[in-house]
Design a protein around this motif. Structure first.
Motif, PDB file in Angstrom:
ATOM      1  N   VAL A  13     -40.352  56.196  33.798  1.00 20.05           N
ATOM      2  CA  VAL A  13     -39.927  57.402  33.615  1.00 20.05           C
ATOM      3  C   VAL A  13     -40.099  58.024  35.067  1.00 20.05           C
ATOM      4  CG1 VAL A  13     -40.328  57.722  31.280  1.00 20.05           C
ATOM      5  CG2 VAL A  13     -42.215  58.205  32.778  1.00 20.05           C
ATOM      6  N   GLU A  50     -40.758  61.406  35.477  1.00 21.88           N
ATOM      7  CA  GLU A  50     -41.882  62.335  35.553  1.00 21.88           C
ATOM      8  C   GLU A  50     -42.875  61.660  35.933  1.00 21.88           C
ATOM      9  OE1 GLU A  50     -39.752  61.575  33.235  1.00 21.88           O
ATOM     10  OE2 GLU A  50     -38.360  63.574  33.196  1.00 21.88           O
ATOM     11  N   VAL A  59     -49.088  59.452  33.668  1.00 24.12           N
ATOM     12  CA  VAL A  59     -49.007  58.293  32.802  1.00 24.12           C
ATOM     13  C   VAL A  59     -48.447  58.753  31.467  1.00 24.12           C
ATOM     14  CG1 VAL A  59     -50.513  56.496  31.501  1.00 24.12           C
ATOM     15  CG2 VAL A  59     -50.658  56.947  34.062  1.00 24.12           C
ATOM     16  N   ALA A  60     -49.417  59.770  30.956  1.00 19.64           N
ATOM     17  CA  ALA A  60     -48.722  60.198  29.382  1.00 19.64           C
ATOM     18  C   ALA A  60     -48.050  61.551  30.030  1.00 19.64           C
ATOM     19  CB  ALA A  60     -49.777  60.710  28.483  1.00 19.64           C
ATOM     20  N   GLN A  61     -47.239  62.003  29.390  1.00 18.67           N
ATOM     21  CA  GLN A  61     -46.351  63.131  29.480  1.00 18.67           C
ATOM     22  C   GLN A  61     -46.803  64.289  28.431  1.00 18.67           C
ATOM     23  OE1 GLN A  61     -44.160  60.250  29.745  1.00 18.67           O
ATOM     24  NE2 GLN A  61     -45.069  60.158  31.777  1.00 18.67           N
ATOM     25  N   PRO A  62     -47.918  64.810  28.286  1.00 14.55           N
ATOM     26  CA  PRO A  62     -48.238  65.737  27.191  1.00 14.55           C
ATOM     27  C   PRO A  62     -47.229  66.832  27.105  1.00 14.55           C
ATOM     28  CG  PRO A  62     -49.872  65.862  28.753  1.00 14.55           C
ATOM     29  CD  PRO A  62     -48.985  64.727  28.941  1.00 14.55           C
ATOM     30  N   GLU A  63     -46.911  67.399  28.107  1.00 22.84           N
ATOM     31  CA  GLU A  63     -45.920  68.602  28.215  1.00 22.84           C
ATOM     32  C   GLU A  63     -44.395  68.182  28.191  1.00 22.84           C
ATOM     33  OE1 GLU A  63     -47.120  71.407  27.558  1.00 22.84           O
ATOM     34  OE2 GLU A  63     -49.147  70.649  27.580  1.00 22.84           O
ATOM     35  N   PHE A  64     -44.317  66.831  27.703  1.00 24.67           N
ATOM     36  CA  PHE A  64     -42.845  66.452  27.826  1.00 24.67           C
ATOM     37  C   PHE A  64     -41.878  67.002  27.068  1.00 24.67           C
ATOM     38  CE2 PHE A  64     -39.919  63.923  25.064  1.00 24.67           C
ATOM     39  CZ  PHE A  64     -39.021  63.524  26.090  1.00 24.67           C
ATOM     40  N   GLY A  84     -37.966  67.228  26.043  1.00 22.30           N
ATOM     41  CA  GLY A  84     -36.757  66.319  26.096  1.00 22.30           C
ATOM     42  C   GLY A  84     -35.758  66.594  26.860  1.00 22.30           C
ATOM     43  N   LEU A  85     -35.388  67.857  26.884  1.00 24.51           N
ATOM     44  CA  LEU A  85     -34.318  68.142  27.707  1.00 24.51           C
ATOM     45  C   LEU A  85     -34.152  67.934  29.221  1.00 24.51           C
ATOM     46  CD1 LEU A  85     -32.691  71.161  25.774  1.00 24.51           C
ATOM     47  CD2 LEU A  85     -31.746  68.897  26.002  1.00 24.51           C
ATOM     48  N   PRO A  91     -33.308  62.057  30.666  1.00 23.79           N
ATOM     49  CA  PRO A  91     -33.349  60.778  29.462  1.00 23.79           C
ATOM     50  C   PRO A  91     -34.652  60.761  28.709  1.00 23.79           C
ATOM     51  CG  PRO A  91     -32.189  60.270  31.681  1.00 23.79           C
ATOM     52  CD  PRO A  91     -33.049  61.594  32.003  1.00 23.79           C
ATOM     53  N   LEU A  92     -34.457  60.572  27.497  1.00 35.00           N
ATOM     54  CA  LEU A  92     -35.737  60.403  26.552  1.00 35.00           C
ATOM     55  C   LEU A  92     -36.478  58.948  26.732  1.00 35.00           C
ATOM     56  CD1 LEU A  92     -36.953  61.408  23.917  1.00 35.00           C
ATOM     57  CD2 LEU A  92     -35.279  60.183  22.674  1.00 35.00           C
ATOM     58  N   LEU A  93     -35.792  57.976  27.057  1.00 34.16           N
ATOM     59  CA  LEU A  93     -36.207  56.695  27.087  1.00 34.16           C
ATOM     60  C   LEU A  93     -36.276  56.224  28.431  1.00 34.16           C
ATOM     61  CD1 LEU A  93     -33.642  54.969  24.560  1.00 34.16           C
ATOM     62  CD2 LEU A  93     -36.147  55.893  24.130  1.00 34.16           C
ATOM     63  N   GLU A 101     -28.674  56.285  23.342  1.00 28.34           N
ATOM     64  CA  GLU A 101     -29.497  57.463  23.835  1.00 28.34           C
ATOM     65  C   GLU A 101     -28.409  58.790  23.534  1.00 28.34           C
ATOM     66  OE1 GLU A 101     -30.949  57.233  27.507  1.00 28.34           O
ATOM     67  OE2 GLU A 101     -33.096  58.454  27.168  1.00 28.34           O
ATOM     68  N   SER A 123     -31.727  64.239  24.125  1.00 30.49           N
ATOM     69  CA  SER A 123     -33.041  64.636  23.562  1.00 30.49           C
ATOM     70  C   SER A 123     -33.193  63.778  22.234  1.00 30.49           C
ATOM     71  CB  SER A 123     -33.384  66.065  23.214  1.00 30.49           C
ATOM     72  OG  SER A 123     -33.608  66.900  24.320  1.00 30.49           O
ATOM     73  N   GLY A 124     -32.494  62.571  22.155  1.00 27.29           N
ATOM     74  CA  GLY A 124     -32.469  62.060  20.691  1.00 27.29           C
ATOM     75  C   GLY A 124     -32.135  60.510  21.214  1.00 27.29           C
ATOM     76  N   PRO A 131     -36.667  64.228  19.669  1.00 26.30           N
ATOM     77  CA  PRO A 131     -36.695  65.627  19.688  1.00 26.30           C
ATOM     78  C   PRO A 131     -35.482  66.554  19.223  1.00 26.30           C
ATOM     79  CG  PRO A 131     -37.822  64.674  21.850  1.00 26.30           C
ATOM     80  CD  PRO A 131     -37.258  63.635  20.916  1.00 26.30           C
ATOM     81  N   VAL A 160     -43.718  65.327  19.152  1.00 27.91           N
ATOM     82  CA  VAL A 160     -44.061  64.586  20.470  1.00 27.91           C
ATOM     83  C   VAL A 160     -45.603  65.170  20.596  1.00 27.91           C
ATOM     84  CG1 VAL A 160     -43.684  64.458  23.016  1.00 27.91           C
ATOM     85  CG2 VAL A 160     -41.757  64.550  21.454  1.00 27.91           C
ATOM     86  N   THR A 161     -45.662  66.437  20.528  1.00 27.78           N
ATOM     87  CA  THR A 161     -46.799  67.164  21.221  1.00 27.78           C
ATOM     88  C   THR A 161     -47.646  67.910  20.165  1.00 27.78           C
ATOM     89  OG1 THR A 161     -45.845  69.305  21.361  1.00 27.78           O
ATOM     90  CG2 THR A 161     -45.535  67.994  23.312  1.00 27.78           C
ATOM     91  N   ARG A 208     -40.704  56.029  24.293  1.00 26.68           N
ATOM     92  CA  ARG A 208     -40.943  56.406  25.677  1.00 26.68           C
ATOM     93  C   ARG A 208     -42.557  56.279  26.132  1.00 26.68           C
ATOM     94  NH1 ARG A 208     -38.740  60.331  29.235  1.00 26.68           N
ATOM     95  NH2 ARG A 208     -40.262  61.546  30.475  1.00 26.68           N
ATOM     96  N   ASP A 209     -43.638  56.506  25.284  1.00 25.49           N
ATOM     97  CA  ASP A 209     -44.755  56.407  25.814  1.00 25.49           C
ATOM     98  C   ASP A 209     -45.612  55.994  24.432  1.00 25.49           C
ATOM     99  OD1 ASP A 209     -47.728  56.673  26.253  1.00 25.49           O
ATOM    100  OD2 ASP A 209     -47.407  58.759  26.280  1.00 25.49           O
ATOM    101  N   ARG A 219     -48.448  57.514  23.003  1.00 25.88           N
ATOM    102  CA  ARG A 219     -48.258  58.903  22.383  1.00 25.88           C
ATOM    103  C   ARG A 219     -49.074  59.261  21.243  1.00 25.88           C
ATOM    104  NH1 ARG A 219     -47.868  63.712  23.201  1.00 25.88           N
ATOM    105  NH2 ARG A 219     -49.186  62.791  24.839  1.00 25.88           N
ATOM    106  N   GLU A 274     -55.050  65.605  21.664  1.00 22.62           N
ATOM    107  CA  GLU A 274     -54.495  66.951  22.145  1.00 22.62           C
ATOM    108  C   GLU A 274     -54.412  67.528  20.791  1.00 22.62           C
ATOM    109  OE1 GLU A 274     -50.451  65.787  23.554  1.00 22.62           O
ATOM    110  OE2 GLU A 274     -51.125  64.616  24.759  1.00 22.62           O
TER     111      GLU A 274
END
Lengths: 296, 308
Positions: free
Chosen positions: A64, A66, A69-74, A76-77, A80-82, B63, B66-67, B218, B246-247, B270-271, B274, B281
């Motif tokens: 990705v 970004e 490692v993790a993206q807690p503030e991910f 979506g827009l 790309p998601l994947l 894809e 956001s989905g 999302p 996600v969060t 993705r993660d 998560r 979190e």
């Protein structure tokens, strides 16, 4: 031309280990260099943490853009998601530092943004993932790469060279301009083919293979699946063992979702997961006819 | 102040409200270190059927903004191989195991659960909402009568907690949920994927062989959140929220709207870590708001049960 060990250029301290595959990890990579190496083709060199299992030739990483490692503030827009999978095109470990090289074609939403990465940027990586090419195989080994499918063969070739193994390379592309410079290709025995005839023989890798006077008991190929199907057929007709590195649309890259199904040989409708059972598969495990028919 | 993350889904106690969603986490035992699976509130398996299923021909994924559209088609090894090859590894991880169960008939649902009764697992989630199979799946989950029949059959063979995963592709999701509860379901999971499609313009044909595919990620979060709110207003049962989470903020919103627990699905692709990261979190989120117990967040939305 055969059975001549070729000289490696960048010998790592440690060749990738054998044995069972370890568990992949999430890590970040720092961009050291990102440069155009041919028309539409880029090379990304990353500094990666000196931890975890080194990738083996044929394995891939999933990224990705970004950082972290993790993206807690991910959000979506934001993009790309994947994740997107890339074969490891080179890996060097020396003096506690690791360098990971990826080769990519700038063709989609992620890869166009990748082309704009500058040194100092950080990206998120997951890997190493997937199956590697087997290394303990009869020689000489014939590597066959088409287009950006050359990527895993660069790392495979360097590894084989380091180990003093005999191999040769057949490399094809649509246009000469889309091809890596000769100096970046592994091995001494190299045959080229381009459809525009700008470099090497005019035609495809299959045209080269058909004219090849080399008895290779082992073939390892990566490229579009139509090319792989032809190389698999060519190998089977000559009694050579053939391994292919396949490409598919991946969801997770880790075998969690089952999205990257490709038709398996044997009893339809069975499928192989390109990410987990592959990307390197024995050619005979794939149902090439069904795959070609599916227009993927 | 440390927040107590424990929560209860009826008789099933969880150390925290976070689990994975079925179908995006394999069988649950694939990558214990990468995913840090041991810290989850519960682990939900891929949907299991009586016999192995090969799944749908590719393509299976597309894809979207956001989905993600998927048409996997419940590819799985079947209940026998699951018991032999996966359950002991799952068991070795700490969290309760919830087996996701599928079937082409009410009888198959009951037969799968009957086989799983021999296994050391805690609960079931009936997948009557998969949009990607010809028989069973969505066709059951769209009918209160068929949903009731599936739950009735399964209730005859198990006393374990039973959750029914609902499809949002209905006019009245509450009616389907009520039909499940009337037959003895412990609670409800909402939602499975939304039906969507994509057209391959170059080939002038649908992207997927079955035309329709399931949209997740999302992109569907507000839609899923509304379904949980609808269910929580009318039904008194444990709800498991799913859809684009996600969060910690996403999870908290679902809990405020009435969910006792939440599932992380597409975000795991993705993660893979998560769901585990969300546990931490969520604690940070709750502590920052001075919450002593995460369960105090559940259905805390003001006016949730007021008549509109």
């Amino acid at each position: 031309m055969t059975r001549r060990p070729v000289q490696g250029r960048a010998a790592p301290d440690r060749a990738p280990a054998g044995g069972p595959l370890g568990e992949p990890a999430l890590f970040s990579g720092g961009v050291l260099r990102n440069q155009r190496v041919a028309a539409g083709l880029y090379e990304l060199l990353l500094a990666v943490p000196d931890a975890g299992d080194p990738p083996r030739p044929g394995q891939f990483v999933s990224l990705v853009l970004e950082s972290g490692v993790a993206q807690p503030e991910f959000e979506g827009l934001e993009g790309p998601l994947l994740r997107r999978p890339f074969s490891v095109a080179g890996f060097v470990q020396a003096r506690g530092r690791r360098r990971l090289k990826l080769l990519y074609a700038s063709v989609g939403r992620i890869t166009r943004r990748m082309a704009a990465l500058v040194p100092g940027a950080n990206i998120g990586l997951l890997g190493p993932l997937g199956t590697p090419f087997p290394l303990e195989v009869p020689e000489p080994i014939l590597l066959v790469g088409g287009g950006r499918g050359i990527a895993p063969l660069l790392y495979l070739g360097e590894t084989l060279a380091c180990r003093g193994r005999a191999f040769a390379l057949v490399y094809g592309a649509r246009r000469g301009a889309e091809m890596l410079p000769a100096g970046q290709l592994p091995g001494g025995s190299i045959w080229l083919a381009t459809e525009d005839g700008a470099r090497g023989r005019r035609g495809t890798v299959l045209d080269v293979l058909d004219g090849l006077r080399l008895e290779a008991p082992t073939v390892m190929a990566c490229g579009p699946h139509g090319m792989l199907a032809s190389v698999a057929g060519w190998s089977a007709a000559r009694g050579a063992a053939c391994w292919v590195s396949v490409e598919a649309v991946f969801g997770c890259g880790t075998g969690l979702c089952g999205g990257c199904a490709i038709p398996a040989a044997g009893k339809p409708p069975d499928f192989l997961w390109a990410c987990r059972q592959g990307p390197v598969l024995p050619a005979e495990s794939v149902d090439w006819e069904r795959w070609n028919a599916s227009d993927l | 102040m440390t927040c107590d993350l424990s929560t209860d889904l009826g008789p099933l106690g969880l150390a925290n409200p976070v689990m994975n969603a079925s179908g995006t986490f394999g069988y649950g035992d694939e990558w214990p270190r990468l995913c840090n699976t041991a810290v989850l509130g519960a682990i939900v398996t891929k949907t299991l059927t009586l016999e192995p299923r090969a799944g749908n021909p590719p393509p299976r994924l597309q894809e979207t903004p956001s989905g993600l559209l998927n048409s996997i088609g419940l590819q799985n090894v079947g209940v026998t191989a699951f018991l032999a090859e996966h359950l002991s590894a799952l068991r070795a991880l700490r969290p309760p195991v919830i087996a996701s169960v599928g079937g082409a008939s009410a009888e198959e649902f009951a037969a799968v659960v009957e086989r799983l009764e021999a296994g050391a697992l805690e609960a079931y989630e009936l997948n009557v909402s998969c949009p990607n199979v010809a028989q069973g799946g969505l066709s059951f989950g769209r009918s209160p009568g068929e949903t009731a029949r599936v739950v009735r059959g399964v209730r005859r063979v198990t006393q374990r907690p039973l959750f029914v995963k609902l499809t949002p592709n209905v006019t009245d999701i509450v009616a389907i949920g009520r039909a499940a509860l009337d037959e003895g379901a412990t609670g409800l999971t909402a939602v499975n994927t939304f039906l969507g499609m994509e057209i391959d313009l170059e080939r002038s044909r649908p992207r997927f062989g079955r035309v329709g595919a399931g949209l997740s990620g999302p992109a569907i979060r507000p839609l899923a959140l509304y379904r949980i709110w609808e269910l929580a207003r009318s039904l008194d049962c444990p709800l498991i929220g799913a859809g684009g989470i996600v969060t910690a903020r996403d999870a908290a919103a679902f809990m405020m709207a009435g969910a006792t627990a939440v599932q992380v699905g597409t975000a795991t692709l993705r993660d893979p870590a998560r769901p585990a990261a969300l546990v931490t979190e969520l604690a940070t989120f709750a502590e920052a708001r001075g919450l002593a117990r995460i369960r105090d967040l559940v259905a805390s939305l003001e006016g949730l049960r007021d008549v509109p």
